[in-house]
Design an enzyme around this catalytic site. Structure first.
Site, PDB file in Angstrom:
ATOM      1  N   ASP A   7      49.391  42.759  44.401  1.00 19.87           N
ATOM      2  CA  ASP A   7      47.959  42.756  45.126  1.00 19.87           C
ATOM      3  C   ASP A   7      46.947  41.896  44.504  1.00 19.87           C
ATOM      4  O   ASP A   7      47.097  41.396  43.496  1.00 19.87           O
ATOM      5  CB  ASP A   7      47.335  44.412  44.930  1.00 19.87           C
ATOM      6  CG  ASP A   7      46.121  44.497  46.196  1.00 19.87           C
ATOM      7  OD1 ASP A   7      46.639  44.467  47.234  1.00 19.87           O
ATOM      8  OD2 ASP A   7      44.981  44.542  45.748  1.00 19.87           O
ATOM      9  N   GLU A   9      42.598  40.582  44.923  1.00 18.10           N
ATOM     10  CA  GLU A   9      41.245  40.628  45.600  1.00 18.10           C
ATOM     11  C   GLU A   9      40.786  39.245  45.872  1.00 18.10           C
ATOM     12  O   GLU A   9      40.933  38.437  44.625  1.00 18.10           O
ATOM     13  CB  GLU A   9      40.488  41.375  44.353  1.00 18.10           C
ATOM     14  CG  GLU A   9      40.821  42.787  44.372  1.00 18.10           C
ATOM     15  CD  GLU A   9      40.876  43.896  45.568  1.00 18.10           C
ATOM     16  OE1 GLU A   9      40.126  43.242  46.489  1.00 18.10           O
ATOM     17  OE2 GLU A   9      41.528  44.661  45.578  1.00 18.10           O
ATOM     18  N   HIS A  57      35.421  45.194  46.099  1.00 16.34           N
ATOM     19  CA  HIS A  57      36.073  45.363  44.720  1.00 16.34           C
ATOM     20  C   HIS A  57      35.208  45.335  43.687  1.00 16.34           C
ATOM     21  O   HIS A  57      35.705  45.582  42.431  1.00 16.34           O
ATOM     22  CB  HIS A  57      36.886  44.138  44.797  1.00 16.34           C
ATOM     23  CG  HIS A  57      36.450  42.960  45.111  1.00 16.34           C
ATOM     24  ND1 HIS A  57      35.311  42.386  44.300  1.00 16.34           N
ATOM     25  CD2 HIS A  57      36.774  41.909  45.772  1.00 16.34           C
ATOM     26  CE1 HIS A  57      35.038  41.031  44.900  1.00 16.34           C
ATOM     27  NE2 HIS A  57      35.814  40.745  45.515  1.00 16.34           N
ATOM     28  N   HIS A 150      38.287  48.958  45.442  1.00 19.89           N
ATOM     29  CA  HIS A 150      39.550  48.372  45.366  1.00 19.89           C
ATOM     30  C   HIS A 150      39.806  47.519  44.068  1.00 19.89           C
ATOM     31  O   HIS A 150      38.815  47.082  43.547  1.00 19.89           O
ATOM     32  CB  HIS A 150      39.709  47.088  46.540  1.00 19.89           C
ATOM     33  CG  HIS A 150      39.786  47.963  47.946  1.00 19.89           C
ATOM     34  ND1 HIS A 150      40.839  47.161  48.875  1.00 19.89           N
ATOM     35  CD2 HIS A 150      39.083  48.910  48.430  1.00 19.89           C
ATOM     36  CE1 HIS A 150      40.686  48.098  49.812  1.00 19.89           C
ATOM     37  NE2 HIS A 150      39.521  48.857  49.836  1.00 19.89           N
ATOM     38  N   ASP A 155      45.647  48.925  42.974  1.00 20.25           N
ATOM     39  CA  ASP A 155      46.175  49.123  44.176  1.00 20.25           C
ATOM     40  C   ASP A 155      47.715  48.776  44.289  1.00 20.25           C
ATOM     41  O   ASP A 155      48.437  49.400  45.042  1.00 20.25           O
ATOM     42  CB  ASP A 155      45.668  48.091  44.992  1.00 20.25           C
ATOM     43  CG  ASP A 155      44.099  48.601  45.693  1.00 20.25           C
ATOM     44  OD1 ASP A 155      43.824  49.615  45.379  1.00 20.25           O
ATOM     45  OD2 ASP A 155      43.583  47.718  46.490  1.00 20.25           O
TER      46      ASP A 155
END
Length: 233
Positions: A7, A9, A57, A150, A155
Site C-alpha cells: 500500500d 500514501e 495519513h 491511513h 493498511d
C-alpha cells in the site's frame, strides 16, 4: 508461491499533476501465509504536503523533512519486491505512483501483468456491495479498531488478511507445501494470530457405569417414540 501485499500514501491522487508517493508498506506472503518479512519506508516528496492529504495519513512536511527521496531507497525496495506478484487495493492507483517514482529515478517500471487488484476480486464476489478496505474488513470480521489514520504498512497488514479471506480463507494453506513454506517463515506477525498451546485430545466416550445408568433409564420409559411401530425386542 511468493506474493507481496503493498500500500502507498501520497500527496494526492494524480502523479501526472505532480503528486508524489511519501510512504510504502509491503507484506510478504508465501502460499497465502505471512512470513513476517516486511518493507516499510517514508520518502521526501520534494513538494509541500496538501492539507487534505495530511488529514488522511497525518504525514506533515516537518515529519518528512529528514526522509530520503525515493531514488535513494529504490534499490532496497526493488530487492524486496523481486519479481513476485504485487497485491494492492485499487491497485492501479498504487501501481501508478510506484511506476511514476521508478521512472523519475531511472529505474525500470513494474510490469502491470504482476498486478492483483483486491477491489476487482471483491466486485466479482460481492457485486453491488461497498468495496472500500474499511467496508470489506467489516464484512470479513477483520479488526481495524487501531486504524485511526491511513498508514501504508498498517493498511498492507489489513489488506493481507483481507486477501487471504477473499482467496479462500486461512484454511487454504493447511497441508499445502508445508515443508517448502517452513524454509521461508520467519515469525508470524501478531496481527494475524497468537501462538496457541497444543492441548491433548479430549476423550468423549461414555464409561461403563454411565452406559449402565443409561440402559436402566431407557428401561423405565413407556412406549418410547423411537420404538413406535417396531416389534418389541
Amino acid at each position: 508461491m511468493r506474493e507481496i501485499i503493498f500500500d502507498t500514501e501520497t500527496t494526492g491522487f494524480d502523479p501526472a499533476s505532480g503528486d508524489r508517493m511519501v510512504e510504502i508498506g509491503c507484506i510478504e506472503l508465501f502460499n497465502r501465509v505471512p512470513t513476517g518479512r516486511t518493507f516499510h519506508a517514508y520518502y521526501h516528496p520534494q513538494r509541500a504536503m496538501p492539507a487534505a492529504a495530511e488529514a488522511i495519513h497525518g504525514l506533515s512536511d516537518m515529519f518528512l523533512s529528514d526522509k530520503p527521496i525515493f531514488g535513494h531507497g529504490a534499490d532496497e525496495l526493488l530487492d524486496f519486491l523481486e519479481d513476485s506478484p504485487l497485491v494492492a487495493h485499487n491497485a492501479r492507483f498504487d501501481f501508478g505512483f510506484l511506476n511514476h517514482e521508478l521512472r523519475l529515478c531511472g529505474r525500470p517500471e513494474v510490469a502491470m501483468e504482476r498486478m492483483i487488484d483486491t477491489v476487482a476480486i471483491a466486485r466479482t464476489m460481492h457485486p453491488g456491495a461497498k468495496h472500500s478496505l474499511d467496508a470489506l474488513c467489516t464484512r470479513y470480521g477483520i479488526d481495524r479498531s487501531h486504524r485511526v489514520k491511513h498508514g501504508a504498512l498498517l493498511d498492507a497488514e489489513l489488506l493481507a488478511q483481507l486477501y487471504i479471506e477473499l482467496t479462500g480463507g486461512r484454511q487454504i494453506g493447511l497441508g499445502l507445501a508445508q515443508e517448502e513454506a517452513s524454509e521461508h517463515f520467519r515469525a508470524e506477525p501478531a496481527f494475524f494470530s497468537a501462538v496457541r498451546p497444543v492441548r491433548p485430545a479430549r476423550v468423549f466416550m461414555a464409561s461403563a457405569a454411565e452406559l449402565e445408568r443409561h440402559a436402566a433409564f431407557v428401561a423405565t420409559l413407556d412406549k418410547p417414540l423411537w420404538l413406535d411401530g417396531s416389534p418389541p425386542a
